[in-house]
Design an enzyme around this catalytic site. Structure first.
Site, PDB file in Angstrom:
ATOM      1  N   ASP A 418       1.723   5.964   3.729  1.00 18.76           N
ATOM      2  CA  ASP A 418       1.676   6.171   2.287  1.00 18.76           C
ATOM      3  C   ASP A 418       3.056   5.927   1.674  1.00 18.76           C
ATOM      4  O   ASP A 418       4.077   5.938   2.362  1.00 18.76           O
ATOM      5  CB  ASP A 418       1.215   7.597   2.002  1.00 18.76           C
ATOM      6  N   GLU A 421       7.137   2.880  -2.442  1.00 16.58           N
ATOM      7  CA  GLU A 421       7.347   2.126  -3.684  1.00 16.58           C
ATOM      8  C   GLU A 421       8.542   2.637  -4.488  1.00 16.58           C
ATOM      9  O   GLU A 421       9.239   1.842  -5.114  1.00 16.58           O
ATOM     10  CB  GLU A 421       6.097   2.210  -4.574  1.00 16.58           C
ATOM     11  N   ASP A 484      -4.246   5.352  -5.732  1.00 18.88           N
ATOM     12  CA  ASP A 484      -4.828   6.505  -6.431  1.00 18.88           C
ATOM     13  C   ASP A 484      -5.626   6.076  -7.660  1.00 18.88           C
ATOM     14  O   ASP A 484      -5.067   5.743  -8.701  1.00 18.88           O
ATOM     15  CB  ASP A 484      -3.719   7.472  -6.851  1.00 18.88           C
TER      16      ASP A 484
END
Length: 755
Positions: A418, A421, A484
């Site tokens: 995950d 970024e 998400d």
């Protein structure tokens, strides 16, 4: 970035210089360099106190031509750079030709032409001499902005009716014309112009692609600043881009992924259903066991169980240690899950919270990213005092590997990588990388570090991630999921748009959170998303504040989950063959209609349906009442679920129950159909059925892979007036296959012995 104020003026404070005429040309056998003045030279005095733009034209691979334009060549190159696979340097990919003032560079079916007599410009031609795109007189430039920042600018012309696609996993409109797109990693969800996966590559409906070879921020104006141009710019002294030949979208993607990397082949078990704990829910081993038992009791086969963030202690992500109050016996729990035939996935990220014991350890050894003054970079977003692992440091990568290896030794099979970024630019990297270039590129070294560990520890054929961030080349480390999204029909549709854009950016495998991540979906949303998710390359039930087990949404949701999980398992001989093709060629599993039907104008804007491999058309239903509108390309198609035959080209308006959706098989297809509907990685030749679709005469070759993706058996299926005939080759195994013929002569079912 925009530099002009309409057609005539520049924005206030912007100064631009454009290549205007060639003043010198140096031609080698396989490349050439033009030196372009930025104004007309009428006398010798015009050569003083004025810049030149150096334009280098070359070919790194057959069917790919690069253009590098430079203002000042003395700027230090600090990296990082994309790792590109060029052809053998001893066999040049391009050849040059001069004819008077015209100079050409040809590479495979692609030619770059520069004419020294006319206004400045470059033309790109296909193998038949048809113009693909061109650089117009203002298409090669540099500019400085009021803050003194230097930009290199390039433009490629758009033809009438030309559409642009790709640029990463973008949730904005599928056709990018009219959009401003900044290639800059961001954790922005799926409902804005921000993107987790930013790829400086676009594909044109005219049969070519363009890759900007710059890992930092690239700003695209796609028919938005100048409506007839795709403009791209970087804050640098040089810009390099590659035009990639077609003629078909598949050809473009094959050449592009040969340059930037082909996807690894994920293991067959990863194509089954994944179930997670969800994110912020309360869970322990009892909860996990109840989920696994519940799926088994309801006849829904499960392949992977995933533990999300709170398997670790709060405020200590990441320390890679199980929360002992919640999971006192992790090794025993994992062994018990393994006894039930499950694989195990764990959530990780590249951040180290200050409360974690790894913070002090990483700080002591220099494994964490630092600011210029020597301080460790930290903030409180996501985790208190969070620091960032410096993957440019080989010792830090080895340290990170060691922490993950301990989990693998406990029985973990794979990782959800995950984040990756939110990478700062006010830092100093161990290897001296440029922080602006590293912002996007960090995702590559993060995912590569984890993927290569899995290859070493589990074997090359067993490595798989569930990754969120990526840059160009990230397709080598599958699988990627869409991040998400909200639990709504709108988010379901925007997720598909993002996946289609990513597919046209060179990514072979893609997934999403079934039911949506944020919030709790309405049962109608969940059931519709189940069918879509289980007809994606990878399928995961995951959410944020609520569980995603099907019985939370009613018994009908259980039935839908069971039906489409069993269906996906029966399709695995076909799907894994498509996956092996993606691995070999770079052509994605989930294909926009444009990829399979580039000659059909109706296919060029379709963003609510897709092809799953070459033969299955999938049109997810985005409404509670089951109404769906979709397009059927030319030919006769058969519903895999009902047997109904439909003919295109035509738009269809249908209403489907929750256990159905448009799922059509292409005329002439032969689907290898597995007998085992309980797992995705069984012996596909055991009880195999070849399902033949179509009434026309002709032959089809069908390859059934083994679990490595190599051919296990090759069947030749011939249809003629007497029926269907099957022969096999490539195997010494004796077995029987069944043949089901739909719409063929002798329609029906029969068993055929094949030795």
């Amino acid at each position: 970035m925009r530099f002009t104020d309409g057609f005539w003026l520049m924005r206030e404070g912007v100064r631009a210089s454009y290549a205007t005429e060639i003043r010198d040309l140096r031609v080698d056998d396989d490349r050439f360099t033009a030196y372009a003045a930025v104004k007309r030279v009428a006398a010798r005095g015009d050569t003083l106190n004025t810049p030149l733009i150096t334009v280098e034209c070359f070919s790194p691979a057959a069917g790919v031509i690069g253009v590098r334009t430079t203002h000042h060549a003395g700027k230090a190159r600090r990296g990082p750079d994309f790792a590109l696979s060029a052809d053998d340097a001893t066999a040049p990919s391009g050849t040059t030709r001069r004819d008077g003032a015209v100079t050409e560079l040809t590479s495979g079916p692609l030619t770059l032409r520069m004419d020294g007599d006319g206004p400045w410009g470059i033309t790109f031609l296909d193998g038949d001499g048809k113009r693909l795109t061109r650089v117009d007189p203002k298409g090669t430039a540099f500019a400085t902005t009021p803050d003194g920042v230097h930009h290199m600018i390039a433009q490629l012309a758009l033809d009438v009716g030309e559409n642009v696609y790709g640029l990463g996993e973008r949730f904005t409109p599928y056709v990018k014309n009219g959009q401003t797109v900044d290639i800059w990693q961001a954790d922005g969800g799926t409902s804005s112009e921000l993107a987790y996966k930013n790829i400086p590559f676009y594909l044109s409906s005219r049969g070519y692609g363009v890759f900007v070879n710059h890992p930092g921020k690239v700003s695209f104006e796609v028919g938005s600043e100048s409506v007839g141009q795709v403009q791209f710019s970087v804050e640098d002294q040089s810009i390099e881009y590659y035009v990639v030949a077609g003629p078909t979208p598949k050809d473009v993607l094959t050449r592009y992924t040969a340059l930037t990397g082909r996807p690894a082949l994920p293991p067959a078990w990863s194509f089954g259903l994944w179930l997670t704990t969800s994110f912020c829910t309360s869970y322990d081993e009892e909860t996990v066991t109840s989920f696994v038992d519940g799926m088994a009791e309801r006849g829904i086969p499960l392949s992977v169980f995933h533990f999300d963030c709170f398997w670790m202690r709060e405020y200590q992500w990441s320390d890679f240690l199980w929360d002992p109050d919640v999971f006192p016996d992790p090794e025993g729990m994992l062994a018990r899950l393994k006894e039930r035939g499950l694989r195990v996935s764990m959530w990780i990220n590249p951040y180290i919270a200050q409360k974690s014991a790894l913070f002090a350890e990483g700080a002591e050894h220099g494994y964490l990213v630092r600011r210029a003054n020597g301080d460790i970079w930290q903030w409180d977003l996501w985790q208190p005092g969070m620091a960032l692992v410096d993957f440019t440091n080989p010792a830090a990568r080895a340290w990170y590997d060691d922490k993950l290896r301990a989990l693998l030794d406990q029985g973990v099979d794979c990782f959800k990588t995950d984040f990756g970024e939110r990478i700062p630019t006010d830092v100093v990297w161990h290897d001296g990388s440029d922080p602006e270039r590293m912002h996007n590129y960090y995702a590559q070294i993060y995912n590569r570090t984890v993927f290569e560990l899995l290859e070493r520890e589990r074997g090359a054929g067993e490595a798989v991630l569930f990754a969120r961030s990526a840059t160009a080349g990230g397709q080598q480390f599958p699988v990627h999921w869409g991040g998400d999204c909200f639990a709504s029909f709108t988010a379901m549709a925007e997720s598909l748009r993002g996946g289609l854009s990513l597919s046209l950016s060179g990514f072979g495998f893609w997934s999403h959170d079934i039911g949506g991540f944020e919030g709790t979906p309405d049962p109608a949303v969940f059931k519709r998303w189940l069918a879509f998710g289980l007809l994606s390359s990878h399928s995961r039930l995951h959410g944020n504040v609520s569980y995603r087990v099907p019985w939370e949404f009613g018994e009908e949701a259980v039935d839908v989950a069971r039906k489409f999980t069993l269906l996906k398992h029966r399709l695995m001989p076909y799907l894994y063959g498509v996956a092996a093709e993606a691995h070999r060629t770079g052509v994605p599993m989930m294909r926009p209609m444009l990829a399979e039907f580039p000659g059909d104008p109706a296919s060029r804007t379709l963003d609510r349906q897709y092809m799953l491999g070459p033969d299955l058309l999938v049109a997810p239903v985005f409404t509670e009442d089951g109404e769906v509108e979709y397009y059927v390309p030319e030919g006769t198609w058969t519903s895999l679920l009902t047997g109904e035959r439909v003919t295109g080209p035509a738009w269809r308006h249908e209403t489907h129950g929750f256990d159905s959706l448009p799922l059509l098989v292409r005329d002439g297809a032969v689907l290898p159909w597995g007998a085992d509907d309980q797992r995705p990685d069984g012996d596909w030749l055991d009880g195999l059925t070849l399902r033949v679709f179509g009434s026309g005469a002709g032959g089809t070759t069908v390859t059934v892979p083994d679990l490595t993706g190599d051919p296990a058996a090759v069947f030749r299926v011939v249809r003629d007036g007497a029926g269907v005939h099957v022969t096999a080759e490539g195997t010494d195994r004796a077995y029987r296959v069944s043949v089901e013929a739909s719409g063929a002569a002798g329609e029906g079912t029969g068993a055929v012995a094949v030795a």
